[in-house]
Design an enzyme around this catalytic site. Structure first.
Site, PDB file in Angstrom:
ATOM      1  CD  GLU A   1      58.949 -31.080  47.821  1.00  0.00           C
ATOM      2  OE1 GLU A   1      59.317 -30.071  48.459  1.00  0.00           O
ATOM      3  OE2 GLU A   1      59.683 -32.063  47.604  1.00  0.00           O
TER       4      GLU A   1
ATOM      5  CD  GLU B   1      61.394 -25.430  49.359  1.00  0.00           C
ATOM      6  OE1 GLU B   1      60.427 -25.962  48.769  1.00  0.00           O
ATOM      7  OE2 GLU B   1      62.053 -26.012  50.247  1.00  0.00           O
TER       8      GLU B   1
ATOM      9  CG  HIS C   1      62.561 -29.460  49.164  1.00  0.00           C
ATOM     10  ND1 HIS C   1      62.225 -28.682  50.260  1.00  0.00           N
ATOM     11  CD2 HIS C   1      63.004 -30.635  49.663  1.00  0.00           C
ATOM     12  CE1 HIS C   1      62.469 -29.365  51.364  1.00  0.00           C
ATOM     13  NE2 HIS C   1      62.930 -30.544  51.034  1.00  0.00           N
TER      14      HIS C   1
ATOM     15  CG  ASP D   1      64.736 -43.054  52.591  1.00  0.00           C
ATOM     16  OD1 ASP D   1      65.816 -42.838  52.001  1.00  0.00           O
ATOM     17  OD2 ASP D   1      64.093 -42.161  53.176  1.00  0.00           O
TER      18      ASP D   1
ATOM     19  N   GLY E   1      61.323 -41.902  49.731  1.00  0.00           N
ATOM     20  CA  GLY E   1      62.104 -41.115  50.679  1.00  0.00           C
ATOM     21  C   GLY E   1      61.398 -41.022  52.012  1.00  0.00           C
TER      22      GLY E   1
ATOM     23  CG  MET F   1      65.070 -41.384  44.698  1.00  0.00           C
ATOM     24  SD  MET F   1      64.218 -40.116  45.682  1.00  0.00           S
ATOM     25  CE  MET F   1      65.570 -38.952  45.943  1.00  0.00           C
TER      26      MET F   1
END
Length: 343
Positions: A277, A309, A248, A210, A187, A231
């Protein structure tokens, strides 16, 4: 009585909380931070309005507001007039600043990204699709795939976040990249993260991975290979997989699936997955960025496909379910933490 008095003041920040964002957006669009940045000395209102082509009295009101909230500062010019200068805060609104969040702010201010907030309560009551889909009929990634201008805004915003977070990773725990011969940034967007890591750790062979429409506009590089793919279907092989602000965006099952694909992409004997993250709910009285993590969780509700999150307990769940034998969490001076997961 003291609490009542405080509430009587604080409530206005909720009623008019959007104003600071809107005026900062206005300043970026007018080019105020960059104009002040290119002027060596304090710049007067007349000079600034001339450079920007703005009506002086209206510009004065914008600047007065921003000075009041310590975005810019006032200093006298050599002629004794009131002049404007940068503060550490306003430099982060310059488009070319290393610490700039201008692209992120402009992205979050677009009508596309603001519309889902009006659908949040209906989604909480389970009466609608996720807010972004309810507002636009498709998720954020599908929308960006079909709208090149929004895709660029998204990529620029993510690159902006990457510069801040990757700098913190590099400065906070460079040893994480010792012995990493190749690294796939899952990503990775326009490749900002890969370029920063390879520049700092030149022994790494970088792979920017990506969606095809994203990497098709990523800059070409001799040290980084741009690879298009999905992915959820497979990830290019490398000594380490790197995921920043990716997991997330997805619910637990999707997150576990992505992590399993990462685990398949790295060598079982010495590979690792590096995750950058937020970890929410960790008590630290000295951490002034904690409110940003809670805010990001609300942004995930409005914009992502059931993303969130995660607390440390929730990270433990997805990493264990994905089959990792161990992991460690390292705090860095930034919004996210760094998680190393090992097969």
């Amino acid at each position: 009585m003291e609490e009542e008095a405080k509430a009587g003041v604080d409530i206005w920040s909720y009623a008019f909380g959007f104003v600071k964002m809107a005026v900062a957006k206005c300043a970026i669009e007018l080019g105020i931070p960059d104009a002040i940045g290119s002027h060596e000395n304090p710049i007067s209102l007349s000079e600034l309005s001339s450079v920007l082509g703005c009506e002086p009295s209206r510009l004065h009101r914008i600047m007065r507001f921003l000075v009041q909230f310590q975005v810019f500062s006032e200093k006298p010019t050599s002629q004794g007039a009131t002049g404007y200068v940068h503060t550490p805060l306003s430099r982060r609104l310059m488009k070319q600043s290393e610490n700039s969040i201008a692209a992120l702010l402009l992205f979050e201010c677009t009508p596309v990204m603001l519309a889902p907030w009006h659908c949040l309560s209906a989604w909480v009551q389970s009466r609608e699709d996720i807010p972004f889909v309810a507002a636009h009929g498709k998720d954020l990634w599908s929308y960006a795939a079909e709208d090149a201008s929004h895709s660029k805004l998204l990529n620029d915003a993510m690159a902006c976040l990457a510069r801040t977070s990757v700098t913190a990773v590099i400065n906070g725990c460079p040893d994480v990249f010792d012995g990493v011969g190749s690294l796939v940034d899952v990503g990775g967007g326009n490749g900002t993260t890969s370029r920063m890591l390879v520049k700092t750790f030149p022994w790494i062979k970088g792979i920017n991975f990506d969606l095809p429409h994203v990497v098709s506009v990523a800059p070409e590089s001799d040290t980084i290979q741009n690879v298009g793919g999905n992915m959820f279907q497979g990830i290019p092989k490398a000594h380490a997989a790197f995921l920043m602000s990716v997991l997330h965006d997805w619910d637990d099952d999707e997150c576990i699936n992505i992590l399993k694909k990462c685990k398949e992409a790295i060598p079982p004997e010495n590979g690792k997955v590096i995750i950058v993250e937020a970890v929410i709910g960790e008590k630290d009285d000295d951490d002034r960025l904690d409110f940003v993590r809670w805010t990001l969780d609300m942004i995930m509700m409005a914009h992502a496909n059931r993303g969130k999150e995660r607390t440390l307990k929730e990270w433990d769940y997805v990493l264990t379910k994905a089959g990792f034998s161990r992991y460690n969490v390292r705090r860095i001076p930034a919004i996210p933490s760094l998680i190393e997961a090992f097969p």
